[in-house]
Design a protein around this motif. Structure first.
Motif, PDB file in Angstrom:
ATOM      1  N   ALA A  18       0.841  -1.200   0.000  1.00  0.00           N
ATOM      2  CA  ALA A  18       0.000   0.000   0.000  1.00  0.00           C
ATOM      3  C   ALA A  18       0.869   1.240   0.000  1.00  0.00           C
ATOM      4  O   ALA A  18       1.901   1.287   0.671  1.00  0.00           O
ATOM      5  CB  ALA A  18      -0.896   0.009   1.232  1.00  0.00           C
ATOM      6  N   VAL A  19       0.416   2.231  -0.772  1.00  0.00           N
ATOM      7  CA  VAL A  19       0.989   3.575  -0.678  1.00  0.00           C
ATOM      8  C   VAL A  19       0.002   4.370   0.160  1.00  0.00           C
ATOM      9  O   VAL A  19      -1.163   4.504  -0.209  1.00  0.00           O
ATOM     10  CB  VAL A  19       1.117   4.232  -2.077  1.00  0.00           C
ATOM     11  N   LEU A  56      -3.431   0.692  -3.387  1.00  0.00           N
ATOM     12  CA  LEU A  56      -2.900  -0.674  -3.265  1.00  0.00           C
ATOM     13  C   LEU A  56      -2.200  -1.040  -4.574  1.00  0.00           C
ATOM     14  O   LEU A  56      -2.626  -0.613  -5.652  1.00  0.00           O
ATOM     15  CB  LEU A  56      -4.048  -1.659  -3.004  1.00  0.00           C
ATOM     16  N   THR A  57      -1.158  -1.843  -4.475  1.00  0.00           N
ATOM     17  CA  THR A  57      -0.401  -2.175  -5.689  1.00  0.00           C
ATOM     18  C   THR A  57       0.352  -3.499  -5.535  1.00  0.00           C
ATOM     19  O   THR A  57       0.568  -3.960  -4.405  1.00  0.00           O
ATOM     20  CB  THR A  57       0.609  -1.042  -6.015  1.00  0.00           C
ATOM     21  N   SER A  68     -16.553   5.645  -4.731  1.00  0.00           N
ATOM     22  CA  SER A  68     -16.630   5.806  -3.275  1.00  0.00           C
ATOM     23  C   SER A  68     -17.012   4.490  -2.595  1.00  0.00           C
ATOM     24  O   SER A  68     -16.684   4.262  -1.436  1.00  0.00           O
ATOM     25  CB  SER A  68     -17.616   6.910  -2.904  1.00  0.00           C
ATOM     26  N   LYS A  69     -17.683   3.597  -3.342  1.00  0.00           N
ATOM     27  CA  LYS A  69     -18.086   2.307  -2.745  1.00  0.00           C
ATOM     28  C   LYS A  69     -16.871   1.410  -2.478  1.00  0.00           C
ATOM     29  O   LYS A  69     -16.941   0.485  -1.673  1.00  0.00           O
ATOM     30  CB  LYS A  69     -19.098   1.603  -3.627  1.00  0.00           C
ATOM     31  N   LEU A  70     -15.753   1.695  -3.166  1.00  0.00           N
ATOM     32  CA  LEU A  70     -14.540   0.906  -2.921  1.00  0.00           C
ATOM     33  C   LEU A  70     -13.975   1.180  -1.531  1.00  0.00           C
ATOM     34  O   LEU A  70     -13.118   0.447  -1.048  1.00  0.00           O
ATOM     35  CB  LEU A  70     -13.453   1.246  -3.965  1.00  0.00           C
ATOM     36  N   TYR A 117       3.030  -1.834 -13.218  1.00  0.00           N
ATOM     37  CA  TYR A 117       2.397  -2.508 -12.071  1.00  0.00           C
ATOM     38  C   TYR A 117       0.897  -2.225 -12.002  1.00  0.00           C
ATOM     39  O   TYR A 117       0.412  -1.239 -12.544  1.00  0.00           O
ATOM     40  CB  TYR A 117       3.077  -2.076 -10.767  1.00  0.00           C
ATOM     41  N   LYS A 118       0.194  -3.110 -11.299  1.00  0.00           N
ATOM     42  CA  LYS A 118      -1.252  -2.944 -11.107  1.00  0.00           C
ATOM     43  C   LYS A 118      -1.485  -2.063  -9.878  1.00  0.00           C
ATOM     44  O   LYS A 118      -0.617  -1.985  -8.991  1.00  0.00           O
ATOM     45  CB  LYS A 118      -1.915  -4.304 -10.881  1.00  0.00           C
ATOM     46  N   TYR A 119      -2.680  -1.476  -9.801  1.00  0.00           N
ATOM     47  CA  TYR A 119      -2.981  -0.620  -8.654  1.00  0.00           C
ATOM     48  C   TYR A 119      -4.494  -0.552  -8.458  1.00  0.00           C
ATOM     49  O   TYR A 119      -5.272  -0.857  -9.366  1.00  0.00           O
ATOM     50  CB  TYR A 119      -2.430   0.803  -8.866  1.00  0.00           C
ATOM     51  N   LEU A 120      -4.887  -0.164  -7.262  1.00  0.00           N
ATOM     52  CA  LEU A 120      -6.299   0.109  -6.964  1.00  0.00           C
ATOM     53  C   LEU A 120      -6.341   1.269  -5.976  1.00  0.00           C
ATOM     54  O   LEU A 120      -5.742   1.194  -4.894  1.00  0.00           O
ATOM     55  CB  LEU A 120      -6.964  -1.122  -6.339  1.00  0.00           C
TER      56      LEU A 120
END
Ligand code: SF4
Ligand code: SF4
Length: 215
Positions: free
Chosen positions: A36-37, A128-129, A87-89, A69-72
Motif C-alpha cells: 500500500a501507498v 494498493l499495488t 466511493s463504494k470501494l 504494475y497494477k494498482y487500486l
C-alpha cells in the motif's frame, strides 16, 4: 522506485507518504495487491483535502502504471458518502491500516490516526499495488501515553480510554452510538453537524497559540 514515488508525491503536495505490506488485511479479490501507498494531507493546509488526495492518487497510479504494475485507489475517507461507484470501494480497505503499517502514526484514544507531526489532522487515502515497494516499519502500540484529554472532554463519553495496539485491532476505542447521537442533537439544536472536539484538543500537531505582545 520507492524513493522516486515518494519524492513525486511529496513534491505534488502530500504532507506524508508511507509504504506498507498489508496482505493480511486484504480480502481474496484484492489479495494480489499486497503493498500500500499511504498518502496523507494536512487538513489545515488543504481547503479541499479530498480533491488534493484524489489528485495525489492519480499521480501515484500513473507512476505505478508507467512502471508496469497494477494498482487500486481506495477513495479518501471523507469521500465515502458521495455514493459514486468509486466511493463504494472505500469499504474494501481501511486507510488507518495502511498508515499504521507504513509507520506514519498510531491509532489514538480518539480512534483516529495520530501522526507525531500532524496529530489527528491528516486526511488519508491509499493506493494498493503489486509493485515491490520498500516498506516502512509498522507502529505497534499507541503513543498517547498518559494523555487523556479527548477521553475527559468528549461531551458524549464516547471515548472508552482504551489503548490501541496492532495486536488488538478490534478493541473498542469509541462508542460510535454515543458520538453520533451527540452530533445529531448538536445538528438539531445549533445546526452544526460535527463535534470534532477530540481532534481539536489532541496535543499532537496542534499549532502553538499565537500571543500578542502588549506595547
Ligand atoms: S466527535 Fe465529539 S462526541 Fe464524537 S468522539 Fe469526538 S469529542 Fe466525542
Ligand atoms: S488527545 Fe491525548 S489521548 Fe486523545 S488521541 Fe490525542 S494524544 Fe491520544
Amino acid at each position: 522506485m520507492t524513493d522516486a514515488l515518494e519524492k513525486e508525491l511529496l513534491g505534488s503536495g502530500a504532507s506524508v507518504v508511507g509504504f506498507a505490506l498489508v496482505k493480511p488485511a486484504l480480502s481474496n479479490e484484492i489479495a494480489h495487491l499486497e503493498r500500500a501507498v499511504s498518502i496523507g494531507v494536512d487538513r489545515n493546509l488543504n481547503e479541499n483535502s479530498v480533491r488534493s488526495l484524489v489528485s495525489l492518487q492519480k499521480k501515484a497510479s500513473g507512476f505505478l502504471k508507467s512502471n508496469g504494475y497494477k494498482y487500486l485507489c481506495i477513495p479518501p475517507d471523507s469521500d465515502r458518502i458521495n455514493n459514486t461507484f468509486v466511493s463504494k470501494l472505500y469499504n474494501l480497505f481501511t486507510h488507518k491500516i495502511a498508515a499504521t503499517s507504513a509507520g506514519i502514526g498510531w491509532i489514538g484514544r480518539n480512534g483516529l490516526l495520530i501522526s507525531p507531526v500532524y496529530g489527528p489532522r491528516l486526511s488519508l487515502a491509499t493506493v494498493l499495488t503489486d509493485a515491490p515497494l520498500k516498506v516502512g516499519t509498522p507502529v505497534e502500540f499507541s503513543l498517547c501515553g498518559d494523555c487523556r484529554l479527548c477521553v475527559d472532554f468528549c461531551p458524549s463519553k464516547a471515548i472508552t480510554g482504551k489503548d490501541w495496539s496492532r495486536y488488538e485491532p478490534f478493541i473498542e476505542l469509541i462508542k460510535s452510538g454515543n458520538c453520533s447521537s451527540h452530533k445529531k442533537i448538536s445538528r438539531s439544536v445549533n445546526g452544526k453537524p460535527n463535534c470534532g472536539l477530540c481532534i481539536n484538543i489532541c496535543p499532537y500537531g496542534r499549532k502553538p497559540v499565537q500571543t500578542v505582545q502588549a506595547v
